[in-house]
Design an enzyme around this catalytic site. Structure first.
Site, mmCIF file in Angstrom:
data_model
loop_
_atom_site.group_PDB
_atom_site.id
_atom_site.type_symbol
_atom_site.label_atom_id
_atom_site.label_comp_id
_atom_site.label_asym_id
_atom_site.label_seq_id
_atom_site.Cartn_x
_atom_site.Cartn_y
_atom_site.Cartn_z
ATOM 1 N N CYS A 32 0.820 -1.214 0.000
ATOM 2 C CA CYS A 32 0.000 0.000 0.000
ATOM 3 C C CYS A 32 0.857 1.269 0.000
ATOM 4 C CB CYS A 32 -0.957 0.011 1.182
ATOM 5 S SG CYS A 32 -0.170 0.258 2.789
ATOM 6 N N HIS A 62 -1.336 11.345 15.784
ATOM 7 C CA HIS A 62 -1.871 10.635 14.621
ATOM 8 C C HIS A 62 -0.811 9.674 14.090
ATOM 9 C CE1 HIS A 62 -3.854 9.995 10.757
ATOM 10 N NE2 HIS A 62 -2.687 10.236 10.178
ATOM 11 N N HIS A 80 -4.226 4.921 9.749
ATOM 12 C CA HIS A 80 -5.587 4.394 9.760
ATOM 13 C C HIS A 80 -5.553 2.871 9.824
ATOM 14 C CE1 HIS A 80 -6.202 8.436 8.127
ATOM 15 N NE2 HIS A 80 -7.404 8.344 8.659
ATOM 16 N N ASP A 123 -9.004 -5.057 5.513
ATOM 17 C CA ASP A 123 -8.785 -5.535 4.140
ATOM 18 C C ASP A 123 -7.529 -6.385 3.999
ATOM 19 O OD1 ASP A 123 -6.766 -3.645 4.379
ATOM 20 O OD2 ASP A 123 -7.415 -2.428 2.686
ATOM 21 N N ARG A 161 -5.404 -4.271 8.734
ATOM 22 C CA ARG A 161 -4.168 -3.619 8.278
ATOM 23 C C ARG A 161 -4.084 -2.245 8.920
ATOM 24 N NH1 ARG A 161 -3.478 -0.006 3.825
ATOM 25 N NH2 ARG A 161 -5.575 -0.549 3.142
ATOM 26 N N CYS A 189 -2.322 0.853 8.697
ATOM 27 C CA CYS A 189 -1.549 1.560 7.668
ATOM 28 C C CYS A 189 -0.940 2.782 8.345
ATOM 29 C CB CYS A 189 -2.497 1.956 6.535
ATOM 30 S SG CYS A 189 -1.697 2.745 5.155
#
Length: 135
Positions: free
Chosen positions: A66, A103, A106, A110, A119, A121
Site C-alpha cells: 500500500c 496521529h 488508519h 482488508d 491492516r 496503515c
C-alpha cells in the site's frame, strides 16, 4: 481525551521536525513509498515518534503493497486509540497513540492474509524503530 503525555503545539514544534509535526499533530500523510521504515525487516519494536510509547512488534509487520508500513496487530490492548475519521469524503478509522494522542495512520479490514484480517496503515514519520538487539 486526557493523555499521559500532553504538550502545547509550541512544545511539540520544538521537539519534532516539521514533517513529523505535520503527521503526528496535524494528521498529515507522508507520500506513499517514501517512508524510511517501509523496507525495515529486522526484529524489534516500533514506538511512537512523539512520546516513545511502544506501538507495534516487528513480528506483526507485513507487506501490504500500500506504500506505508503495515501491521496486523498493535503491541498490546490500549496502546492505540481509535477515532472515526470523516475527512476526504469517506469514513475511516484513524489510529492514534493512546499515550500522547499523536496521529499514526488508519486501520482497515482488508487484510485477509493476516491472522486478524486487519491492516494498520502507518506513516513511517509517526514511528521510531528500535531493533531487538538495542532494546
Amino acid at each position: 481525551m486526557n493523555y499521559q503525555v500532553s504538550r502545547s503545539d509550541e512544545k511539540w514544534r520544538e521537539i519534532l521536525t516539521a514533517p513529523r509535526f505535520a503527521v503526528l499533530r496535524e494528521a498529515a500523510t507522508e507520500r506513499p513509498f517514501t517512508g524510511e521504515l517501509l523496507a525495515e525487516h529486522r526484529p524489534g519494536t516500533y514506538h511512537c515518534a512523539g512520546c516513545g510509547a511502544p506501538l507495534f512488534d516487528a513480528e506483526t509487520k507485513f507487506e501490504s503493497h500500500c506504500g506505508w508500513p503495515s501491521f496486523y496487530k498493535d503491541i498490546k490492548p490500549g496502546a492505540i486509540e481509535y477515532v472515526q475519521d470523516k475527512s476526504h469524503g469517506m469514513v475511516r478509522t484513524e489510529v492514534r497513540c493512546a499515550n500522547c494522542g499523536s496521529h499514526l495512520g488508519h486501520i482497515f479490514d482488508d487484510a485477509p492474509q493476516t491472522p486478524t484480517g486487519q491492516r494498520f496503515c502507518i506513516n513511517s514519520l509517526a514511528l521510531e524503530f528500535v531493533p531487538a538487539d538495542e532494546s
